[in-house]
Design a protein around this motif. Structure first.
Motif, PDB file in Angstrom:
ATOM      1  N   PHE A   1      -4.592   5.137 -21.735  1.00  0.00           N
ATOM      2  CA  PHE A   1      -4.235   4.206 -20.703  1.00  0.00           C
ATOM      3  C   PHE A   1      -5.788   5.018 -19.460  1.00  0.00           C
ATOM      4  CE2 PHE A   1      -1.872   3.061 -16.805  1.00  0.00           C
ATOM      5  CZ  PHE A   1      -2.279   3.351 -16.055  1.00  0.00           C
ATOM      6  N   GLU A   2      -6.685   3.805 -19.565  1.00  0.00           N
ATOM      7  CA  GLU A   2      -7.363   4.395 -18.511  1.00  0.00           C
ATOM      8  C   GLU A   2      -7.079   3.278 -16.712  1.00  0.00           C
ATOM      9  OE1 GLU A   2     -10.912   2.304 -20.439  1.00  0.00           O
ATOM     10  OE2 GLU A   2     -10.820   4.038 -21.914  1.00  0.00           O
ATOM     11  N   ARG A   3      -7.418   4.227 -15.686  1.00  0.00           N
ATOM     12  CA  ARG A   3      -7.459   3.520 -14.664  1.00  0.00           C
ATOM     13  C   ARG A   3      -8.541   4.062 -13.521  1.00  0.00           C
ATOM     14  NH1 ARG A   3      -2.969   7.127 -12.031  1.00  0.00           N
ATOM     15  NH2 ARG A   3      -3.729   9.504 -12.204  1.00  0.00           N
ATOM     16  N   GLN A   4      -9.079   3.484 -13.094  1.00  0.00           N
ATOM     17  CA  GLN A   4     -10.367   3.925 -11.713  1.00  0.00           C
ATOM     18  C   GLN A   4      -9.713   2.899 -10.778  1.00  0.00           C
ATOM     19  OE1 GLN A   4     -13.702   1.918 -12.712  1.00  0.00           O
ATOM     20  NE2 GLN A   4     -15.295   2.581 -10.943  1.00  0.00           N
TER      21      GLN A   4
ATOM     22  N   ALA B   1       0.744  -0.970   0.135  1.00  0.00           N
ATOM     23  CA  ALA B   1       0.103   0.032   0.079  1.00  0.00           C
ATOM     24  C   ALA B   1       0.817   1.711   0.228  1.00  0.00           C
ATOM     25  CB  ALA B   1      -0.915   0.174   1.378  1.00  0.00           C
ATOM     26  N   ALA B   2       2.249   1.163   0.716  1.00  0.00           N
ATOM     27  CA  ALA B   2       3.240   2.904   0.851  1.00  0.00           C
ATOM     28  C   ALA B   2       3.507   3.147  -1.075  1.00  0.00           C
ATOM     29  CB  ALA B   2       3.930   2.012   1.463  1.00  0.00           C
ATOM     30  N   SER B   3       4.293   1.882  -1.592  1.00  0.00           N
ATOM     31  CA  SER B   3       4.134   2.335  -2.768  1.00  0.00           C
ATOM     32  C   SER B   3       3.089   2.391  -3.736  1.00  0.00           C
ATOM     33  CB  SER B   3       4.896   1.636  -3.163  1.00  0.00           C
ATOM     34  OG  SER B   3       5.031  -0.506  -3.734  1.00  0.00           O
ATOM     35  N   PHE B   4       1.994   2.380  -3.574  1.00  0.00           N
ATOM     36  CA  PHE B   4       0.190   1.770  -4.371  1.00  0.00           C
ATOM     37  C   PHE B   4       0.602   3.144  -5.641  1.00  0.00           C
ATOM     38  CE2 PHE B   4      -3.687   2.786  -5.293  1.00  0.00           C
ATOM     39  CZ  PHE B   4      -4.071   1.387  -5.739  1.00  0.00           C
ATOM     40  N   MET B   5       0.398   3.649  -5.713  1.00  0.00           N
ATOM     41  CA  MET B   5       0.235   4.943  -6.553  1.00  0.00           C
ATOM     42  C   MET B   5       1.707   5.187  -7.162  1.00  0.00           C
ATOM     43  SD  MET B   5      -2.403   7.392  -7.441  1.00  0.00           S
ATOM     44  CE  MET B   5      -2.501   7.475  -8.915  1.00  0.00           C
ATOM     45  N   ASP B   6       2.673   4.804  -6.826  1.00  0.00           N
ATOM     46  CA  ASP B   6       3.865   4.630  -7.014  1.00  0.00           C
ATOM     47  C   ASP B   6       4.132   4.137  -8.406  1.00  0.00           C
ATOM     48  OD1 ASP B   6       6.977   6.173  -8.057  1.00  0.00           O
ATOM     49  OD2 ASP B   6       7.387   3.722  -7.017  1.00  0.00           O
ATOM     50  N   PHE B   7       3.195   2.287  -8.561  1.00  0.00           N
ATOM     51  CA  PHE B   7       3.165   1.709  -9.315  1.00  0.00           C
ATOM     52  C   PHE B   7       2.224   1.857 -10.291  1.00  0.00           C
ATOM     53  CE2 PHE B   7       1.153  -1.916 -10.339  1.00  0.00           C
ATOM     54  CZ  PHE B   7       1.714  -2.896 -10.997  1.00  0.00           C
ATOM     55  N   ILE B   8       1.126   2.616  -9.886  1.00  0.00           N
ATOM     56  CA  ILE B   8      -0.028   2.453 -11.250  1.00  0.00           C
ATOM     57  C   ILE B   8       1.527   4.535 -11.931  1.00  0.00           C
ATOM     58  CG2 ILE B   8      -2.269   4.072 -11.784  1.00  0.00           C
ATOM     59  CD1 ILE B   8      -2.908   2.633  -9.009  1.00  0.00           C
ATOM     60  N   ASP B   9       1.508   5.174 -11.222  1.00  0.00           N
ATOM     61  CA  ASP B   9       2.527   5.803 -12.158  1.00  0.00           C
ATOM     62  C   ASP B   9       3.886   4.996 -13.127  1.00  0.00           C
ATOM     63  OD1 ASP B   9       0.496   8.213 -10.762  1.00  0.00           O
ATOM     64  OD2 ASP B   9       2.597   8.345  -9.307  1.00  0.00           O
ATOM     65  N   ARG B  10       3.634   4.272 -12.613  1.00  0.00           N
ATOM     66  CA  ARG B  10       5.125   3.363 -13.068  1.00  0.00           C
ATOM     67  C   ARG B  10       4.395   2.868 -14.372  1.00  0.00           C
ATOM     68  NH1 ARG B  10       9.376   0.941  -8.807  1.00  0.00           N
ATOM     69  NH2 ARG B  10      10.398   2.640  -8.302  1.00  0.00           N
ATOM     70  N   LEU B  11       3.205   2.277 -14.189  1.00  0.00           N
ATOM     71  CA  LEU B  11       2.867   1.010 -15.465  1.00  0.00           C
ATOM     72  C   LEU B  11       1.956   2.373 -16.132  1.00  0.00           C
ATOM     73  CD1 LEU B  11       0.303  -0.720 -12.838  1.00  0.00           C
ATOM     74  CD2 LEU B  11       2.460  -1.402 -14.304  1.00  0.00           C
ATOM     75  N   ASN B  12       1.836   3.866 -16.396  1.00  0.00           N
ATOM     76  CA  ASN B  12       1.325   4.962 -16.583  1.00  0.00           C
ATOM     77  C   ASN B  12       2.081   5.048 -18.044  1.00  0.00           C
ATOM     78  OD1 ASN B  12       0.210   6.561 -18.166  1.00  0.00           O
ATOM     79  ND2 ASN B  12       0.438   8.171 -16.969  1.00  0.00           N
TER      80      ASN B  12
END
Length: 345
Positions: free
Chosen positions: A167-170, A149-160
């Motif tokens: 690229f779609e996300r919810q 959970a600590a790197s949750f948004m960082d992981f999504i940014d890397r996928l972007n």
């Protein structure tokens, strides 16, 4: 003698006046000291109350600024990951479960899949479920990924950052703090009951009491294990967020084929097309036969008895024309012998 009496009287009056003035002076000093003490206490009280008011105002301002910062973070990009990281390590002791649904249309499917696996490894996550396939020239795969959970948004940014056309996300979150606190309270209560039952079993002397206590203890221990399992489940989902990802590339087969040059390529394509056409025709025939098979079986079942009856009716007149018993052949009349006497006569 009269002069001495008046002198003594005068001295006594002077001493009385001196004592009176001294008492008034001490009283006024005491009153001043008391007043100063009271004023000092009031000042200290006012300072302490002011200090408390300042502390309260500062705490209120800080508590008011915290939601504003959270709201401001939500307005900006990547705020949910920051909130997730803050929720896991903050002193609020909140239990938040985050989940994301992502869809990526890749430019190069193989490169995107390789970059995705590297990103999962770098984030410290793992793949919980995976499925891929190719349908009508489209290469597609679905992932269920667990990341800290600590790197949750960082992981999504890397996928972007993976090369993509779309690229779609919810992203959504669930607060399970109330459920978690309730589970802990119920677990504590069940553990207290367990200790009491164990104490009763140690003091029990009758077999019936032991049986009753053991049955109740088994039920309580079952409830304890169920509560512990639910708490572990919530802890795992709070610590690791879930990402549902679909990675695909439409018309991947056409993109991977090189430009056809030369006679050999054209001949091979023509042969492949003819083979595919023949396979398609055979498949159509098989499908038609499979679909018409029940009707054909029904026609055979009905037609065979009709054909047999028809043949039987045709053969019946011939059987009636032929006699059942053999008939003797007709006897021919023999020529009468001539009488020689008649001839001579």
């Amino acid at each position: 003698m009269g002069i001495k009496k008046y002198g003594y009287t005068f001295l006594l009056m002077i001493m009385a006046i001196a004592l009176f003035l001294g008492g008034c002076t001490s009283g006024s000093s005491n009153m001043n000291s008391a007043a100063s003490t009271a004023n000092g206490g009031a000042a200290v009280t006012e300072q302490s109350s002011d200090a408390k008011a300042d502390v309260n105002s500062e705490s209120a301002a800080s508590s008011a600024e915290a939601p504003v910062a959270a709201v401001g973070g939500e307005a900006g990009g990547g705020s949910i990951g920051e909130i997730a990281a803050a929720g896991t390590g903050a002193g609020l002791n909140q239990k938040l479960i985050y989940k994301a649904n992502l869809t990526i249309e890749a430019i190069d499917y193989d490169k995107a899949a390789s970059a995705l696996r590297n990103t999962i490894h770098q984030a410290g996550g793992y793949i919980l479920q995976f499925q891929d396939g190719q349908y009508s020239g489209e290469m597609s795969s679905t992932y269920t990924i667990k990341v800290p959970a600590a790197s949750f948004m960082d992981f999504i940014d890397r996928l972007n950052g993976i090369e993509h056309k779309k690229f779609e996300r919810q992203i959504s979150g669930t607060d399970v703090t109330e459920e978690y606190v309730d589970l802990q309270s119920r677990l504590t209560a069940q553990q207290v009951v367990e200790e009491r039952l164990l104490a009763f079993m140690d003091k029990a002397t009758k077999a019936d009491d032991l049986v009753k206590f053991s049955e109740q203890l088994a039920t309580v221990q079952e409830n304890i294990e169920r509560l512990k399992g639910r708490i572990r489940y919530l802890d795992n989902n709070v610590s690791y967020s879930t990402v549902e990802l679909r990675l695909y590339q439409p018309n991947a087969k056409e993109d991977t084929l090189s430009v056809e040059d030369g006679l050999g390529d054209k001949m091979s394509k023509a042969l492949q097309d003819s083979v595919n056409a023949m396979i398609t025709v055979l498949q159509g025939l098989l499908v038609f036969v499979a679909g018409a098979l029940p009707i054909l079986l029904l026609l055979v079942i009905i037609g065979l008895p009709l054909y047999w009856l028809r043949g039987k009716f045709r053969s019946r007149p011939k059987d009636q024309a032929t006699p059942s018993h053999p008939v003797a052949p007709p006897v021919k009349e023999e020529a009468k012998e001539e009488d020689p006497n008649q001839l001579n006569g």
